[in-house]
Design a protein around this motif. Structure first.
Motif, PDB file in Angstrom:
ATOM      1  N   ILE A   1       0.841  -1.206   0.000  1.00  0.00           N
ATOM      2  CA  ILE A   1       0.000   0.000   0.000  1.00  0.00           C
ATOM      3  C   ILE A   1       0.870   1.247   0.000  1.00  0.00           C
ATOM      4  O   ILE A   1       0.543   2.257  -0.647  1.00  0.00           O
ATOM      5  CB  ILE A   1      -0.947  -0.025   1.210  1.00  0.00           C
ATOM      6  N   ASN A   2       1.982   1.237   0.667  1.00  0.00           N
ATOM      7  CA  ASN A   2       2.839   2.428   0.742  1.00  0.00           C
ATOM      8  C   ASN A   2       3.417   2.796  -0.626  1.00  0.00           C
ATOM      9  O   ASN A   2       3.430   3.968  -1.030  1.00  0.00           O
ATOM     10  CB  ASN A   2       3.985   2.163   1.726  1.00  0.00           C
ATOM     11  N   GLU A   3       3.872   1.770  -1.346  1.00  0.00           N
ATOM     12  CA  GLU A   3       4.414   2.043  -2.684  1.00  0.00           C
ATOM     13  C   GLU A   3       3.331   2.549  -3.618  1.00  0.00           C
ATOM     14  O   GLU A   3       3.558   3.462  -4.439  1.00  0.00           O
ATOM     15  CB  GLU A   3       5.046   0.775  -3.248  1.00  0.00           C
ATOM     16  N   THR A   4       2.147   1.979  -3.479  1.00  0.00           N
ATOM     17  CA  THR A   4       1.031   2.426  -4.339  1.00  0.00           C
ATOM     18  C   THR A   4       0.683   3.866  -4.035  1.00  0.00           C
ATOM     19  O   THR A   4       0.433   4.684  -4.956  1.00  0.00           O
ATOM     20  CB  THR A   4      -0.188   1.519  -4.109  1.00  0.00           C
ATOM     21  N   GLU A   5       0.657   4.210  -2.730  1.00  0.00           N
ATOM     22  CA  GLU A   5       0.358   5.601  -2.353  1.00  0.00           C
ATOM     23  C   GLU A   5       1.423   6.564  -2.893  1.00  0.00           C
ATOM     24  O   GLU A   5       1.093   7.661  -3.374  1.00  0.00           O
ATOM     25  CB  GLU A   5       0.254   5.708  -0.841  1.00  0.00           C
TER      26      GLU A   5
ATOM     27  N   ARG B   1       0.623   9.562  -5.379  1.00  0.00           N
ATOM     28  CA  ARG B   1       0.957  10.941  -5.013  1.00  0.00           C
ATOM     29  C   ARG B   1       1.882  11.590  -6.058  1.00  0.00           C
ATOM     30  O   ARG B   1       1.712  12.770  -6.395  1.00  0.00           O
ATOM     31  CB  ARG B   1       1.623  10.963  -3.646  1.00  0.00           C
ATOM     32  N   ALA B   2       2.846  10.812  -6.539  1.00  0.00           N
ATOM     33  CA  ALA B   2       3.735  11.364  -7.584  1.00  0.00           C
ATOM     34  C   ALA B   2       2.944  11.704  -8.844  1.00  0.00           C
ATOM     35  O   ALA B   2       3.147  12.757  -9.480  1.00  0.00           O
ATOM     36  CB  ALA B   2       4.845  10.356  -7.899  1.00  0.00           C
ATOM     37  N   GLY B   3       1.997  10.815  -9.199  1.00  0.00           N
ATOM     38  CA  GLY B   3       1.172  11.101 -10.375  1.00  0.00           C
ATOM     39  C   GLY B   3       0.303  12.333 -10.181  1.00  0.00           C
ATOM     40  O   GLY B   3       0.165  13.172 -11.096  1.00  0.00           O
ATOM     41  N   ILE B   4      -0.272  12.480  -8.969  1.00  0.00           N
ATOM     42  CA  ILE B   4      -1.110  13.646  -8.688  1.00  0.00           C
ATOM     43  C   ILE B   4      -0.287  14.917  -8.720  1.00  0.00           C
ATOM     44  O   ILE B   4      -0.727  15.968  -9.242  1.00  0.00           O
ATOM     45  CB  ILE B   4      -1.811  13.459  -7.317  1.00  0.00           C
ATOM     46  N   LYS B   5       0.922  14.838  -8.223  1.00  0.00           N
ATOM     47  CA  LYS B   5       1.796  16.019  -8.227  1.00  0.00           C
ATOM     48  C   LYS B   5       2.142  16.446  -9.652  1.00  0.00           C
ATOM     49  O   LYS B   5       2.129  17.638  -9.988  1.00  0.00           O
ATOM     50  CB  LYS B   5       3.062  15.688  -7.437  1.00  0.00           C
ATOM     51  N   GLU B   6       2.431  15.470 -10.471  1.00  0.00           N
ATOM     52  CA  GLU B   6       2.748  15.792 -11.874  1.00  0.00           C
ATOM     53  C   GLU B   6       1.556  16.419 -12.574  1.00  0.00           C
ATOM     54  O   GLU B   6       1.699  17.383 -13.347  1.00  0.00           O
ATOM     55  CB  GLU B   6       3.183  14.526 -12.603  1.00  0.00           C
ATOM     56  N   VAL B   7       0.359  15.890 -12.271  1.00  0.00           N
ATOM     57  CA  VAL B   7      -0.838  16.453 -12.906  1.00  0.00           C
ATOM     58  C   VAL B   7      -1.058  17.886 -12.441  1.00  0.00           C
ATOM     59  O   VAL B   7      -1.411  18.779 -13.233  1.00  0.00           O
ATOM     60  CB  VAL B   7      -2.064  15.556 -12.594  1.00  0.00           C
ATOM     61  N   LEU B   8      -0.868  18.133 -11.127  1.00  0.00           N
ATOM     62  CA  LEU B   8      -1.032  19.492 -10.614  1.00  0.00           C
ATOM     63  C   LEU B   8      -0.020  20.458 -11.253  1.00  0.00           C
ATOM     64  O   LEU B   8      -0.363  21.607 -11.569  1.00  0.00           O
ATOM     65  CB  LEU B   8      -0.873  19.491  -9.091  1.00  0.00           C
TER      66      LEU B   8
END
Length: 424
Positions: free
Chosen positions: A178-182, A186-193
């Motif tokens: 779960i930690n790696e998935t999170e 989060r990295a994907g969300i940051k890139e999108v932002l």
């Protein structure tokens, strides 16, 4: 967009049976109605039962129409279309429509070839032409080589399947952390932002760029107006040197006319001079020919006279201008003997002494009568002799004229040269 793409598109649409004639000039400017009509006809050609709305009046209707056509071609024909280029409705849209038309055109060609092959098979069931199957043999050989290579590669991959199966099963059986998935989310969300922020900045910059462009446009318009006004003023003002230019132009026109006239006259005079020289040359040649002919005639006459045995001397050839009197001719000719009656001795020549008498004597009257008779007979004889002499002279003159027809060389050639000089 290229000329070849436009040509291929128009020819394919004509071959597919499109009812309207398409020109290559239709896509020089955006023409969305024509593009929508062609796309709708291509979709109906590919799937007659497909229902796509044909309303393209508003912007939203156009966007919906393009999306529907692109989705249908992607799902049914596996053809990926660029919706932006289709919406442009110009030469770039032709490239996208060419993908659909090329598929339909190749299908039509294969169908025609298959039907043609079937007809040929029906017509020639008992015939086999090896020359027409050379291309088929080449394709069969190529396919056989491809099959062998693909079979060898497949065999190698199947040999690696044992190891790959274990690795695949281990990866599938491994539980998710779960930690790696999170972290990944989060990295994907940051890139999108970050991408959203960049787009917002770009939008803000677009507004500022629009204001800058509008200011530049206004500035350019003002410069254009100033330049137009300046051009009008320059066109209305007459240059200072224009009067002098017009005068010089008129003088130049006059000089050109005089030049043309003189050139024409000079050419005419040159042609006349050439004609005159030619005539002079012809005259000179004619005179030379006449002189040559006359010289040949003179030489021929000389040869003829030499053959006839006539001597060329001045005493024999000179012909006097005055023929002279009969007395002179008689002096140069010897006298003939005259018959004398009742005479025993006669003299020679006209001045010779005569002795007239008889052996018998008689009266004086008889002697006088006899003398008178003798004188009369002498006069008759003299007249006869003169007539004979004239006839002899005429005969001699005719013979000399027949033998000699020209003066000697020294008398005729100066006359010929004088005549030739007069001709020149």
């Amino acid at each position: 967009m290229s000329f070849r793409d436009l040509r291929n598109f128009t020819e394919m649409m004509r071959a597919l049976g499109y009812p309207r004639l398409i020109s290559m000039e239709n896509f020089r400017t955006p023409n969305f109605t024509l593009v929508a009509e062609i796309l709708l006809w291509l979709v109906k050609r590919y799937e007659p039962q497909m229902d796509i709305p044909s309303d393209v009046d508003t912007e939203s209707d156009r966007i919906f129409f393009i999306k529907a056509v692109a989705q249908f071609m992607a799902t049914k024909a596996h053809i990926k279309l660029n919706t932006k280029r289709l919406y442009q409705a110009d030469g770039y849209a032709v490239k996208e429509m060419l993908k659909i038309t090329s598929v339909l055109y190749s299908a039509m060609k294969t169908k025609e070839m298959a039907s043609g092959d079937r007809v040929e098979d029906d017509n020639s069931k008992f015939k086999f032409d090896l020359g027409s199957r050379v291309a088929d043999l080449k394709t069969a050989r190529q396919l056989a080589s491809d099959i062998t290579t693909t079979g060898a590669s497949l065999y190698d991959l199947l040999g690696k399947e044992v190891d790959l199966r274990e690795m695949r099963t281990a990866a599938i059986a491994r539980p998710l952390e779960i930690n790696e998935t999170e972290k990944a989310l989060r990295a994907g969300i940051k890139e999108v932002l970050e991408s959203v922020e960049k787009t917002k900045d770009m939008l803000n910059n677009v507004a500022s760029d629009e204001t800058n462009l509008e200011a530049k446009i206004e500035k350019r318009k003002q410069e254009l107006e100033r330049n137009k006004k300046r051009l009008q003023t320059l066109q209305s003002v007459r240059p200072a040197f224009m009067d002098e230019y017009e005068k010089i132009e008129e003088e130049l026109q006059k000089q050109y006319e005089t030049y043309v006239e003189k050139f024409r006259n000079l050419s005419f005079l040159e042609s006349q001079l050439d004609d005159y020289h030619r005539l002079e040359q012809e005259r000179f040649e004619e005179t030379e020919n006449t002189l040559r002919q006359m010289q040949q005639k003179v030489q021929e006459e000389e040869r003829r006279m030499m053959k006839n045995g006539v001597k060329d001397s001045d005493s024999d050839m000179d012909i006097p201008e005055d023929e002279g009197s009969d007395s002179d001719m008689e002096d140069h000719r010897p006298a003939k003997p005259r018959p004398i009656r009742h005479s025993t001795v006669a003299g020679k020549g006209r001045g010779g002494s005569r002795i007239i008498g008889t052996m018998q004597g008689g009266d004086s009257e008889e002697t006088e009568d006899s003398e008178i008779d003798v004188d009369e007979d002498d006069e008759d004889d003299e007249e006869e002799e003169e007539n004979e002499d004239l006839e002899d002279e005429n005969d001699s003159l005719e013979g000399s004229a027949s033998k000699v027809t020209r003066p000697p060389r020294g008398t005729i050639r100066p006359q010929l040269l004088e005549e030739s000089d007069n001709d020149f």
